[in-house]
Scaffold this motif. Structure first.
Motif, PDB file in Angstrom:
ATOM      1  N   ILE A  93       0.831  -1.238   0.041  1.00  0.00           N
ATOM      2  CA  ILE A  93       0.028   0.078  -0.175  1.00  0.00           C
ATOM      3  C   ILE A  93       0.900   1.261  -0.008  1.00  0.00           C
ATOM      4  N   VAL A  94       0.883   1.973  -0.927  1.00  0.00           N
ATOM      5  CA  VAL A  94       1.830   2.987  -1.254  1.00  0.00           C
ATOM      6  C   VAL A  94       0.931   4.437  -1.581  1.00  0.00           C
ATOM      7  N   THR A  95      -0.001   4.564  -1.028  1.00  0.00           N
ATOM      8  CA  THR A  95      -0.888   5.886  -1.231  1.00  0.00           C
ATOM      9  C   THR A  95      -0.492   6.834  -0.379  1.00  0.00           C
ATOM     10  N   PRO A  96      -1.063   7.940  -0.647  1.00  0.00           N
ATOM     11  CA  PRO A  96      -1.028   8.971   0.679  1.00  0.00           C
ATOM     12  C   PRO A  96      -1.855   8.449   2.141  1.00  0.00           C
ATOM     13  N   ASN A  97      -1.432   9.130   3.026  1.00  0.00           N
ATOM     14  CA  ASN A  97      -1.640   8.705   4.495  1.00  0.00           C
ATOM     15  C   ASN A  97      -3.080   8.388   4.352  1.00  0.00           C
ATOM     16  N   HIS A  98      -3.933   9.168   3.995  1.00  0.00           N
ATOM     17  CA  HIS A  98      -5.421   9.026   4.428  1.00  0.00           C
ATOM     18  C   HIS A  98      -5.985   7.840   3.589  1.00  0.00           C
ATOM     19  N   MET A  99      -5.115   7.037   2.772  1.00  0.00           N
ATOM     20  CA  MET A  99      -5.753   6.119   2.016  1.00  0.00           C
ATOM     21  C   MET A  99      -4.990   4.900   2.336  1.00  0.00           C
ATOM     22  N   HIS A 100      -4.426   4.738   3.380  1.00  0.00           N
ATOM     23  CA  HIS A 100      -3.639   3.415   4.233  1.00  0.00           C
ATOM     24  C   HIS A 100      -4.747   2.712   4.857  1.00  0.00           C
ATOM     25  N   PHE A 101      -5.711   3.293   5.544  1.00  0.00           N
ATOM     26  CA  PHE A 101      -6.487   2.402   6.374  1.00  0.00           C
ATOM     27  C   PHE A 101      -7.413   1.344   5.744  1.00  0.00           C
ATOM     28  N   ALA A 102      -8.326   2.037   4.734  1.00  0.00           N
ATOM     29  CA  ALA A 102      -9.297   1.387   4.168  1.00  0.00           C
ATOM     30  C   ALA A 102      -8.794   0.312   3.296  1.00  0.00           C
ATOM     31  N   PRO A 103      -7.750   0.420   2.488  1.00  0.00           N
ATOM     32  CA  PRO A 103      -6.950  -0.902   1.717  1.00  0.00           C
ATOM     33  C   PRO A 103      -6.729  -1.753   2.819  1.00  0.00           C
TER      34      PRO A 103
END
Length: 394
Positions: A93-103
């Motif tokens: 998971i290599v998204t910006p911080n706010h997109m870590h939790f859901a994936p």
């Protein structure tokens, strides 16, 4: 010279890897892909590389992925890959911080191992929820605090653990940069835009982006637990919503009758610094200093004796450094190899899981708990600064 425990010793087939984020033009996604393939332990076979279908498809083509395994929705990817006979075993998971939790939630609940960029999440609440989810899953969670993968950082940690520094008294951490000295986020610079946006980055600016690296490194080497801190956060650039500079004083939990103190400085508005990560640890018997810009060297000074230089793979370098060293001393290893060491350690743990065996105790990588400690650090810094630098329990 192959890294100890390399593919010939640990596997019968590569780990099938997926990726969320990291499409065309993304810096950290490319770094993760390089790190994952250095030792041949992972094979990228699927990805939700962007939420924009056109960009996701273009990114998949550029990476040579099977079009049927290129997704624009990470939930769709998690559902389908979990059902496939040859579906992914792990996801980066290599998204910006706010997109870590859901994936992370989607893949953990389906038993797929997660390798996530730092910081853990954008909020402390999400970090705690993720811990609960991970505890119910049989999947591993690896956080890529990549600096803990450097051989001489492992060497420093080993020397502290062996008591060569005596009882630890002081831990000095710093990580200055200069790339946000001007308000480049207002000109649409992508990396700056999300890192200075509270809705995407979280409550911390420089504290969350690089301060967590410095704090994690100091804790990793010293073996100490943070108890309380006093922080002074600034947003020097006019109009910037998050901190771009922080000075933090720390008090660690008592160990062997000594309550060590620490100081951390992180800044993204310090002209002349690119990635100036440094850690220094001082005890009753001596001190250590490691500088990320010159990572193959570790300075050790026993009290009352001349300063000593320990080189990666050279005389005085121990087993902890050797097991994550690929090439002979004198040939420099750096950022990408250190990052790859986290992936190599993750691979060893995943192979053990694949075989139903216990993970070797020597396998070391940052965990979800390390991520929560980073989130607690950011949360405490923000609270302290709002109270004019008051001491705050962590």
């Amino acid at each position: 010279m192959a890294i100890e425990g390399s593919k010939s010793e640990t596997r019968d087939r590569p780990i099938r890897l997926g990726m969320v984020g990291g499409g065309v033009g993304a810096f950290i996604g490319a770094v993760h892909r390089i790190a994952a393939r250095i030792d041949g332990e992972f094979e990228l076979v699927a990805g939700a590389l962007s939420s924009t279908p056109e960009k996701a498809e273009a990114s998949g083509r550029a990476l040579g992925l099977d079009p049927s395994r290129v997704y624009s929705d990470f939930r769709q990817m998690a559902i389908r890959e979990a059902k496939l006979k040859d579906g992914i075993e792990a996801v980066a998971i290599v998204t910006p911080n706010h997109m870590h939790f859901a994936p992370a939630k989607e893949f953990l609940t389906r038993g797929i191992h997660v390798i996530c960029d730092k910081p853990l999440t954008s909020t402390l609440g999400d970090a705690r929820k993720l811990k609960e989810i991970a505890e119910k899953s049989d999947a591993l969670f690896v956080l890529t605090h990549n600096y803990t993968g450097y051989p001489m950082v492992r060497q420093a940690r080993e020397m502290v653990a062996e008591g060569l520094l005596g009882d630890i008294r002081l831990v000095q951490m710093e990580y200055p940069q200069d790339w946000l000295t001007e308000a480049i986020e207002q000109d649409g610079q992508k990396q700056a835009a999300w890192r200075t946006d509270p809705t995407k980055s979280g409550a911390g600016g420089s504290t969350g982006d690089i301060g967590t690296h410095a704090y994690n490194l100091g804790a990793f080497v010293s073996g100490l637990e943070l108890e309380e801190l006093a922080a002074d956060l600034d947003s020097f650039v006019p109009g910037r919503a998050l901190d771009d500079n922080a000075h933090v004083m720390m008090r660690f939990k008592e160990k062997n009758g000594v309550r060590a103190k620490g100081m951390l400085w992180c800044s993204q508005v310090a002209p002349g610094h690119e990635n100036g990560l440094k850690v220094r640890v001082y005890g009753t018997k001596g001190g250590l200093e490691w500088v990320q810009a010159d990572p193959n060297y570790l300075w050790f000074t026993p009290f009352g004796e001349p300063k000593r230089l320990i080189t990666r793979g050279g005389a005085g370098s121990g087993a902890a450094a050797a097991r994550v060293t690929r090439i002979p001393s004198g040939h420099p290893e750096g950022y990408l190899e250190g990052f790859a060491n986290i992936y190599a350690e993750a691979a060893r743990a995943i192979y053990a899981k694949r075989k139903g065996e216990a993970v070797d105790a020597a396998v070391t990588y940052p965990t979800l708990d390390d991520g929560i400690k980073g989130m607690l650090f950011v949360d405490a810094c923000v609270k302290s600064s709002k109270k004019n630098g008051a001491w705050v329990k962590v």
